[in-house]
Design a protein around this motif. Sequence first.
Motif, PDB file in Angstrom:
ATOM      1  N   GLU A  12       0.266  -1.201   0.196  1.00 21.00           N
ATOM      2  CA  GLU A  12      -0.024  -0.290  -0.023  1.00 21.00           C
ATOM      3  C   GLU A  12       0.547   1.332  -0.134  1.00 21.00           C
ATOM      4  N   VAL A  13       1.913   0.766   0.965  1.00 27.27           N
ATOM      5  CA  VAL A  13       2.808   2.036   0.638  1.00 27.27           C
ATOM      6  C   VAL A  13       3.621   2.718  -0.571  1.00 27.27           C
ATOM      7  N   LYS A  14       4.385   1.424  -1.411  1.00 25.35           N
ATOM      8  CA  LYS A  14       4.702   1.329  -2.628  1.00 25.35           C
ATOM      9  C   LYS A  14       3.332   2.196  -3.590  1.00 25.35           C
ATOM     10  N   ALA A  15       2.581   1.401  -3.536  1.00 25.62           N
ATOM     11  CA  ALA A  15       1.123   1.823  -4.367  1.00 25.62           C
ATOM     12  C   ALA A  15       1.206   3.523  -4.102  1.00 25.62           C
ATOM     13  N   ARG A  16       1.085   3.809  -3.126  1.00 23.74           N
ATOM     14  CA  ARG A  16       0.968   5.553  -2.955  1.00 23.74           C
ATOM     15  C   ARG A  16       2.265   6.287  -3.230  1.00 23.74           C
ATOM     16  N   ALA A  17       3.200   5.611  -2.862  1.00 20.52           N
ATOM     17  CA  ALA A  17       4.485   6.839  -3.710  1.00 20.52           C
ATOM     18  C   ALA A  17       4.688   6.498  -4.958  1.00 20.52           C
ATOM     19  N   LYS A  18       4.321   5.771  -6.451  1.00 18.79           N
ATOM     20  CA  LYS A  18       4.270   5.543  -7.121  1.00 18.79           C
ATOM     21  C   LYS A  18       3.512   6.590  -7.412  1.00 18.79           C
ATOM     22  N   GLU A  19       1.925   7.117  -6.881  1.00 27.72           N
ATOM     23  CA  GLU A  19       1.097   7.783  -6.916  1.00 27.72           C
ATOM     24  C   GLU A  19       1.453   9.456  -7.044  1.00 27.72           C
ATOM     25  N   VAL A  20       3.019   9.459  -5.938  1.00 27.07           N
ATOM     26  CA  VAL A  20       3.687  10.360  -5.900  1.00 27.07           C
ATOM     27  C   VAL A  20       4.558  10.710  -6.864  1.00 27.07           C
ATOM     28  N   HIS A  21       4.945   9.867  -6.972  1.00 27.61           N
ATOM     29  CA  HIS A  21       6.163   9.886  -8.355  1.00 27.61           C
ATOM     30  C   HIS A  21       5.387  10.050  -9.945  1.00 27.61           C
ATOM     31  N   ASP A  22       3.942   9.648 -10.006  1.00 31.79           N
ATOM     32  CA  ASP A  22       4.060   9.801 -11.544  1.00 31.79           C
ATOM     33  C   ASP A  22       3.166  11.760 -10.573  1.00 31.79           C
ATOM     34  N   ALA A  23       3.058  11.855  -9.656  1.00 28.38           N
ATOM     35  CA  ALA A  23       2.384  13.236 -10.082  1.00 28.38           C
ATOM     36  C   ALA A  23       3.695  13.892 -10.224  1.00 28.38           C
ATOM     37  N   ALA A  24       4.701  13.840  -9.852  1.00 30.17           N
ATOM     38  CA  ALA A  24       6.387  14.560  -9.845  1.00 30.17           C
ATOM     39  C   ALA A  24       6.312  14.162 -11.273  1.00 30.17           C
ATOM     40  N   ILE A  26       4.658  14.723 -13.933  1.00 27.61           N
ATOM     41  CA  ILE A  26       3.396  15.493 -14.308  1.00 27.61           C
ATOM     42  C   ILE A  26       4.220  17.101 -13.932  1.00 27.61           C
ATOM     43  N   ILE A  27       4.127  17.455 -12.862  1.00 27.44           N
ATOM     44  CA  ILE A  27       4.620  18.695 -12.333  1.00 27.44           C
ATOM     45  C   ILE A  27       6.277  19.036 -13.163  1.00 27.44           C
ATOM     46  N   ALA A  28       7.665  18.223 -12.909  1.00 29.80           N
ATOM     47  CA  ALA A  28       8.611  18.739 -13.631  1.00 29.80           C
ATOM     48  C   ALA A  28       8.708  18.447 -15.178  1.00 29.80           C
ATOM     49  N   TYR A 107      -2.157  18.874  -7.119  1.00 27.29           N
ATOM     50  CA  TYR A 107      -1.290  20.350  -7.588  1.00 27.29           C
ATOM     51  C   TYR A 107      -1.065  19.519  -9.055  1.00 27.29           C
ATOM     52  N   SER A 108      -0.858  18.215  -9.107  1.00 27.05           N
ATOM     53  CA  SER A 108      -0.019  17.986 -10.239  1.00 27.05           C
ATOM     54  C   SER A 108      -1.638  17.180 -11.654  1.00 27.05           C
ATOM     55  N   LYS A 109      -2.535  17.339 -10.971  1.00 28.06           N
ATOM     56  CA  LYS A 109      -3.970  16.878 -11.712  1.00 28.06           C
ATOM     57  C   LYS A 109      -4.512  17.803 -12.204  1.00 28.06           C
ATOM     58  N   VAL A 110      -4.449  18.749 -11.609  1.00 28.53           N
ATOM     59  CA  VAL A 110      -5.626  20.473 -11.168  1.00 28.53           C
ATOM     60  C   VAL A 110      -4.276  21.285 -12.321  1.00 28.53           C
ATOM     61  N   ASP A 111      -4.118  22.011 -10.941  1.00 25.95           N
ATOM     62  CA  ASP A 111      -3.510  23.253 -11.135  1.00 25.95           C
ATOM     63  C   ASP A 111      -2.370  22.592 -12.155  1.00 25.95           C
ATOM     64  N   VAL A 112      -1.123  21.938 -12.611  1.00 23.17           N
ATOM     65  CA  VAL A 112      -0.131  21.871 -13.499  1.00 23.17           C
ATOM     66  C   VAL A 112      -0.870  21.114 -15.123  1.00 23.17           C
ATOM     67  N   GLU A 115      -2.692  24.578 -16.332  1.00 23.45           N
ATOM     68  CA  GLU A 115      -1.736  25.883 -16.253  1.00 23.45           C
ATOM     69  C   GLU A 115      -1.155  25.437 -17.936  1.00 23.45           C
ATOM     70  N   LEU A 116      -1.284  24.253 -18.628  1.00 24.64           N
ATOM     71  CA  LEU A 116      -0.987  23.757 -19.596  1.00 24.64           C
ATOM     72  C   LEU A 116      -2.201  24.122 -20.698  1.00 24.64           C
ATOM     73  N   GLU A 117      -3.317  24.004 -20.191  1.00 27.43           N
ATOM     74  CA  GLU A 117      -4.642  23.884 -21.245  1.00 27.43           C
ATOM     75  C   GLU A 117      -4.858  25.721 -21.266  1.00 27.43           C
ATOM     76  N   ARG A 118      -4.400  26.131 -20.280  1.00 31.82           N
ATOM     77  CA  ARG A 118      -4.290  27.506 -20.322  1.00 31.82           C
ATOM     78  C   ARG A 118      -3.658  28.438 -21.146  1.00 31.82           C
TER      79      ARG A 118
END
Length: 136
Positions: A12-24, A26-28, A107-112, A115-118
């Motif tokens: 479960e921790v690994k899956a959650r960390a993967k979500e954060v990795h994927d969000a990073a 998007i942000i990067a 933040y990665s899914k909404v704000d980033v 901003e790209l769409e804008r």
Amino acid sequence: MSDQEFEQAKAEVKARAKEVHDAARIIAADGKTINKYWLEDVGDTTKNWEKCTIKFRAKDNGRNYMEWVDIKLDDGTLILSTHYHTNDGFDVYTFRNGAWVDRFINYSKVDVIAELERQKQEELQQRLKPFSAIDF
């Protein structure tokens, strides 16, 4: 805690960390797709978010694609360190779960992405501007 419960908690921790990795990721990449052009032009980037520094690095040698993510607080505390590799999968070295995780993913899914769409809309308007004065 039994071995089975421990393995389940670890998964479960690994899956959650993967979500954060994927969000990073998007942000990067500022919401853009990471492709060979991005890798050639950028490949290694640092972004800031709230009181964190996100270090993202990606590499593709033709046979293997790899990504590294480190997220540190301003005081130097490492709160996430992960590695993704097409052959070896996903590894978590450090992950401090907390309230920041949901904010970061949101933040990665909404704000980033917003901003790209804008920016895309702004570019489109700039491209269409010369044609707005022409009567068809």
